[in-house]
Write a protein that holds these residues in place. Structure first.
Motif, PDB file in Angstrom:
ATOM      1  N   MET A 146      -1.460  -8.234  -1.865  1.00  0.00           N
ATOM      2  CA  MET A 146      -0.307  -8.655  -1.061  1.00  0.00           C
ATOM      3  C   MET A 146       0.482  -7.454  -0.547  1.00  0.00           C
ATOM      4  O   MET A 146       1.484  -7.618   0.140  1.00  0.00           O
ATOM      5  CB  MET A 146       0.610  -9.539  -1.901  1.00  0.00           C
ATOM      6  N   GLY A 147       0.076  -6.258  -0.957  1.00  0.00           N
ATOM      7  CA  GLY A 147       0.789  -5.066  -0.523  1.00  0.00           C
ATOM      8  C   GLY A 147       2.080  -4.857  -1.288  1.00  0.00           C
ATOM      9  O   GLY A 147       3.030  -4.264  -0.778  1.00  0.00           O
ATOM     10  N   VAL A 148       2.113  -5.346  -2.510  1.00  0.00           N
ATOM     11  CA  VAL A 148       3.325  -5.250  -3.321  1.00  0.00           C
ATOM     12  C   VAL A 148       2.990  -4.422  -4.554  1.00  0.00           C
ATOM     13  O   VAL A 148       1.983  -4.679  -5.209  1.00  0.00           O
ATOM     14  CB  VAL A 148       3.782  -6.664  -3.732  1.00  0.00           C
ATOM     15  N   ASN A 149       3.804  -3.416  -4.860  1.00  0.00           N
ATOM     16  CA  ASN A 149       3.455  -2.599  -6.020  1.00  0.00           C
ATOM     17  C   ASN A 149       4.464  -2.690  -7.161  1.00  0.00           C
ATOM     18  O   ASN A 149       4.449  -1.880  -8.073  1.00  0.00           O
ATOM     19  CB  ASN A 149       3.196  -1.141  -5.620  1.00  0.00           C
ATOM     20  N   PRO A 189      -0.861  -2.452   4.662  1.00  0.00           N
ATOM     21  CA  PRO A 189      -2.038  -2.100   3.866  1.00  0.00           C
ATOM     22  C   PRO A 189      -1.981  -2.701   2.472  1.00  0.00           C
ATOM     23  O   PRO A 189      -0.944  -2.675   1.829  1.00  0.00           O
ATOM     24  CB  PRO A 189      -1.980  -0.579   3.796  1.00  0.00           C
ATOM     25  N   ILE A 241      -2.898  -2.583  -1.492  1.00  0.00           N
ATOM     26  CA  ILE A 241      -2.845  -1.420  -2.384  1.00  0.00           C
ATOM     27  C   ILE A 241      -3.925  -1.581  -3.440  1.00  0.00           C
ATOM     28  O   ILE A 241      -4.102  -2.654  -3.998  1.00  0.00           O
ATOM     29  CB  ILE A 241      -1.459  -1.321  -3.054  1.00  0.00           C
TER      30      ILE A 241
END
Lengths: 144, 366, 506
Positions: free
Chosen positions: C469-472, C125, C127
């Motif tokens: 990119m789904g990176v937090n 997913p 974010i």
């Protein structure tokens, strides 16, 4: 009452305040018409004083104890009751220039080319931000 | 009839650990993972079992997959360089209704001949050498008294293929796969094993590219192009080499946000700040829930914003981890306690430490 | 004097219908291009002196002015471009080196524009940064290889003391621009913006004016070959010290601030006599080798009591990866690499346009080399030289940078229009000048606000892209080249960049 504050260290001497003041006080309110079509041309109520790298735009300070009001014999120069601005009632002004004589800042001018009346800053008639402030590209004038 | 256009729901993971050390057959874990059939797509399934080779408990048990059986002598040559093969055999497989073809699986029991303080490193090196250097052979597990059984198929079929009901272990971990990032091949199924670690994983690691490069710094070669491999190696690096204890792995893999760290009190704050600053390359980003097996225990954890499911449960002296509650209820209909893991949380249990009521257990030999 | 063969580079069009002869253009041009008349309502322009800075165009209240590059100039010739002819005419007239300002403007490939970013679909997913935290916090400095943890019962006792770090709220730092090359107000804008945005600005090699000492926590001070303004308090007041070996715009040569620019305040700041030329030698004359560099690094570390990181800045040259490795091993906590498109206040044009390599390639190679040698964690990588947008920032980080320097982008944020005439000291925008009439034109309150806005906007965009990119957390993208794919590049270029071609999966 809000005042126009002058920050001479940021005044770049471009005179856009003068130009926009003139436009504001022209008949049409349109810059190209005000300069090219209106005759007589309107008169700016702000003036940039300049010497070397020092420059600043000066207009009526709306003094608390305004000598121009005290010295006006017709009562044309008066203090607005609502917002304490010093205004000139052009209907009453007879052009005796006592206001000019008594102004400590030299910011009242004769509109000699046009009418015999004293011309001075009216803070653009109570707008949120006078045009000189709004058009200063470098925030050398602030209204606070 | 199943609708062929299902939306992928990700993988299924499940694990059972008997905290009193009781050994059970693989039958239960197969039942558990089978319940979550819908979470996998038949492209991979596998199991890890601990305590299954008590007769060779001191030796490294290597499970090796041969796509090309002719490479066996090359693999054995590498193994023999620093180890003695005490015993080797083909891993027995039995054809099932759904699996008629499978590669050759062999297991080797190895005694390391060198200095004992570097034997784990040497084993890691051998695994890397075989897995990245020999095309056609793949070491699926390399721990002691444990083994990984995996392949292409639904997990319940893989379980039957390897006849897991014949093995007795105190800890079982299972995985049903719905592959998204790498093609389904026998070696790419889960669990991933290195030394006695085994990892099953549901999710996708968005930080894979940097985790892989971070591991290169420490000599780990990732050759499967899959993210579960990096988790396995990172666990090995952090726990075995860097002395970070399992409950604190969450602070690295699923680090708290800086805002939360700011609010911590010293010395905890310093610890978490240091961990995050130094181990930024080991932060696992993206959705995951993982179960990791290790000698004498099992832990589960989920990502820092909980994008994948994971539940932990306790019944008497058995500890369960699973993607779904149904998979636990299938084998333990009534539970003492059931919790959903929170974001970044690690829940770890070891044989003999305590039961579900928090009491220490007395155990005889694992 | 013989007539010049040059003709104006720019064409000024004044719309007579619109021009009100207010003379704003006359008053704003430091090059005296426009001329008004006291008696008539007309303004005329003399195009020879125009540098194309667009100041008059911007301030004209009636939009009566257009300044354009003259296209109907020399006879078209595929080999002899206008710049060659102009250069020859100028040199034949003056006999001097051609000077220029800002970064290389040649059409070398800009690799940022050949790199594309990834995003999540289905399996992972994305974010939403408006709903979930996404972290850009970055720490620059040496990272230990491992944390030395000792366990007392269940409590960890950390024996490793974290090396000094620079904490950034957004991975963008204002690059080295000295007070001298830029105005006091420009420097003040940068310093105030850095403090407000939680990042840093770099003093450049011109010392630090006493007024800026209170900003020390957000200033990286530079020690360059001229050692201008370097003294104990200068080193100690700063958040970090950067040794400048080279600069992307002029690798291999030093700097030159003409005496005319050395005003009273600058002479005071640089600790040099009034109106004397400030000349930085090409090399540091106490650094003729990598081991000499190591001595200076540690001399500075001694001076600052090992409390702050020491950076070393080098230009991206052909063997940059090996040089960077040496710099890391010489003890640099941060390695700064400046690419060929890096800006400058003044440089010989032939050097600026022909020496060095693009930062993208240098960054990719340095990061890979340091990782192969297992020393990547010894130093953070700061890169500079042509970062134009948040997309460039995020691509640089994915290639392996810890953070980026922006110089030109910050100046553009302050009003710079890239006329490349910084070396003349007549910057009409009040940035690269010391003339008190011109420096007034940059109000640092506006400057600060604009720079803070710029960083804020970039931070938002970076968060959007990271979330996609789904990176937090930004560290999960750092060096993560799996999130980059190349378009329109050769195999060799892809391999140098360590990036797969677009269309290739994981």
């Amino acid at each position: 009452m809000k005042h126009i504050k002058i920050h001479e260290e940021y005044c770049i001497g471009c005179r856009l305040c003068e130009i926009n003041c003139l436009v504001k006080h022209s008949h049409t309110g349109k810059i190209i018409k005000a300069f090219k079509e209106e005759s007589p041309r309107a008169f700016p109520r702000i003036r940039v004083e300049e010497e070397g790298c020092l420059s600043f735009a000066l207009q009526c300070r709306h003094c608390e104890d305004a000598p121009c009001v005290e010295n006006c014999m017709t009562g044309a120069m008066r203090r607005d009751k609502e917002n304490a601005t010093v205004l000139c009632d052009e209907e009453k002004c007879v052009g005796c220039w006592m206001c000019i004589m008594s102004c400590p800042c030299g910011v009242i001018k004769r509109e000699k080319k046009t009418r015999r009346i004293a011309s001075k800053c009216d803070l653009c008639g109570g707008v949120d931000e006078p045009v000189c402030v709004a058009h200063c590209p470098n925030e050398a004038l602030t209204y606070e | 009839m199943r609708d062929p256009f299902r939306i992928p729901s990700g993988c299924a993971v499940s694990g059972i650990l008997n905290l009193d050390g009781t050994h059970v057959s693989g039958e239960k874990i197969i039942r558990s993972i089978e319940v979550m059939h819908e979470r996998s797509n038949g492209l991979g399934g596998g199991f890890a079992a601990y305590g299954i080779y008590p007769e060779y408990a001191e030796l490294y048990a290597f499970h090796v997959l041969y796509d090309d059986p002719l490479t066996a002598k090359d693999v054995e040559a590498i193994l023999k360089r620093s180890c003695t093969i005490e015993h080797s055999e083909e891993i027995p497989c039995k054809e099932t209704e759904n699996i008629q073809n499978w590669p050759v699986f062999k297991r080797y029991f190895l005694r390391y001949r060198g200095r004992s303080d570097c034997e784990d490193d040497e084993v890691v090196r051998m695994v890397m050498e075989v897995n990245s250097g020999i095309h056609g052979a793949y070491i699926v597990s390399s721990g002691k008294n444990m083994g990984v059984f995996k392949g292409v198929g639904y997990p319940e079929d893989i379980g039957k293929l390897f006849q897991l009901e014949e093995y007795q272990g105190y800890c079982w971990i299972a995985h049903g796969r719905f592959p998204t990032n790498s093609a389904g091949w026998w070696g790419g199924a889960h669990p991933f094993g290195l030394l006695s670690w085994s990892v099953v994983h549901n999710g996708e690691i968005s930080s894979y590219g940097i985790n892989r490069r971070y591991l290169q710094n420490f000599g780990y070669v990732c050759n499967l192009q899959t993210d579960t491999e990096v988790i396995t190696y990172l666990v090995d690096l952090l726990v075995r080499k860097h002395n970070i204890r399992i409950p604190y792995l969450g602070a690295v893999f699923a680090s708290p946000f800086w805002e939360q760290i700011e609010k911590m009190e010293e010395p905890k704050k310093e610890f978490f700040t240091s961990l995050r600053t130094i181990y930024g390359g080991a932060l696992l980003n993206g959705p995951f829930s993982i179960i990791v097996g290790f000698p004498g225990g099992m832990f589960g954890m989920v990502d820092r914003i909980k994008l994948r499911p994971m539940l932990a449960a306790w019944k008497d002296s058995t500890f369960f981890l699973s993607s779904e509650e149904c998979a636990i209820r299938e084998i333990a209909p009534s539970l003492d306690r059931l919790v959903a893991l929170r974001a970044g949380e690690v829940i770890s249990e070891r044989v003999g430490e305590r039961n579900s009521h928090g009491q220490k257990l007395t155990v005889s030999g694992v | 004097m013989a007539r010049s063969l040059l003709f104006p580079e720019f064409k000024i069009e004044r719309d007579k219908e619109r021009c009100i002869a207010c003379q704003v253009c006359v008053r704003q041009c430091a090059n005296d291009v426009h001329e008004g008349s006291d008696t008539e309502d007309t303004v005329v322009s003399q195009e020879e002196k125009c540098v194309g800075c667009q100041r008059c165009v911007n301030l004209c209240p009636t939009n009566a002015l257009t300044v354009q590059t003259r296209k109907d100039g020399f006879r078209p010739n595929g080999n002899w471009e206008d710049r060659h002819l102009r250069g020859i005419y100028k040199q034949a007239e003056t006999g001097g080196i051609l000077l220029t300002g800002m970064g290389c403007d040649r059409l070398y490939p800009v690799y940022w524009d050949h790199l594309l970013l990834n995003a999540s679909q289905v399996t992972n997913p994305s974010i939403d940064p408006l709903r979930e935290p996404i972290e850009l916090t970055t720490y620059l400095g040496k990272k230990e290889e491992k944390l030395d943890i000792h366990w007392e019962g269940d409590s960890p006792v950390v024996r490793t003391r974290l090396a000094p770090q620079l904490g950034l709220e957004v991975p963008v730092i204002f690059s080295a621009m000295s007070y001298g090359s830029i105005s006091y107000n420009a420097f003040r804008s940068l310093a105030e913006a850095a403090r407000e945005a939680g990042t840093f600005c770099n003093s450049g090699e011109g010392g630090l004016h006493p007024d800026f000492y209170p900003f020390g926590e957000n200033i990286i001070v530079q020690v360059a070959s001229g050692r201008f303004g370097v003294h104990r308090d200068y080193l100690r007041v700063a958040a970090a010290v950067e040794i400048k070996i080279g600069q992307g715009a002029k690798p291999g040569i030093g700097g030159h601030l003409p005496g005319e620019k050395v005003s009273k305040e600058i002479s005071r700041t640089r600790k040099i006599p009034l109106e004397s030329d400030a000349i930085s030698p090409a090399p540091h004359h106490d650094i003729y080798s990598i081991e000499d560099l190591e001595r200076l690094v540690f001399a500075i570390k001694e001076a600052i009591n090992y409390e702050k990181p020491v950076a070393v800045k080098i230009a991206a040259v052909h063997n940059v990866a090996a040089i960077a490795s040496g710099v890391v091993r010489a003890g640099a906590d941060i390695v700064t690499i400046d690419g060929i498109r890096g800006g400058t206040g003044a440089a010989p044009q032939v050097i600026r346009d022909n020496v060095g390599i693009p930062i993208e390639l240098a960054l990719a190679q340095v990061d890979e080399r340091l990782r192969l040698e297992g020393i990547r964690h010894h130093s953070s990588l700061l890169i500079a030289g042509g970062i134009r947008s948040s997309a460039d920032v995020i691509k640089a980080i994915a290639l392996g940078a810890d953070a980026v320097y922006v110089g030109t982008a910050a100046l553009v944020g302050l009003g710079c229009h890239l006329c490349q005439k910084c070396y003349t000291g007549k910057c009409n925008w009040g940035i690269a000048t010391q003339d008190p009439v011109l420096t007034k034109r940059l109000n640092p309150n506006i400057g600060r606000r604009r720079l803070v806005n710029l960083l804020r906007a970039w931070a938002f965009e970076i968060k959007e892209m990271l979330g996609g990119m789904g990176v937090n957390a930004i560290e999960s993208l750092r060096g993560n080249r799996e999130h980059l794919r190349a378009v329109g590049l050769s195999r060799e270029e892809c391999s140098v960049l360590g990036v797969k071609a677009a269309g290739e999966g994981w």
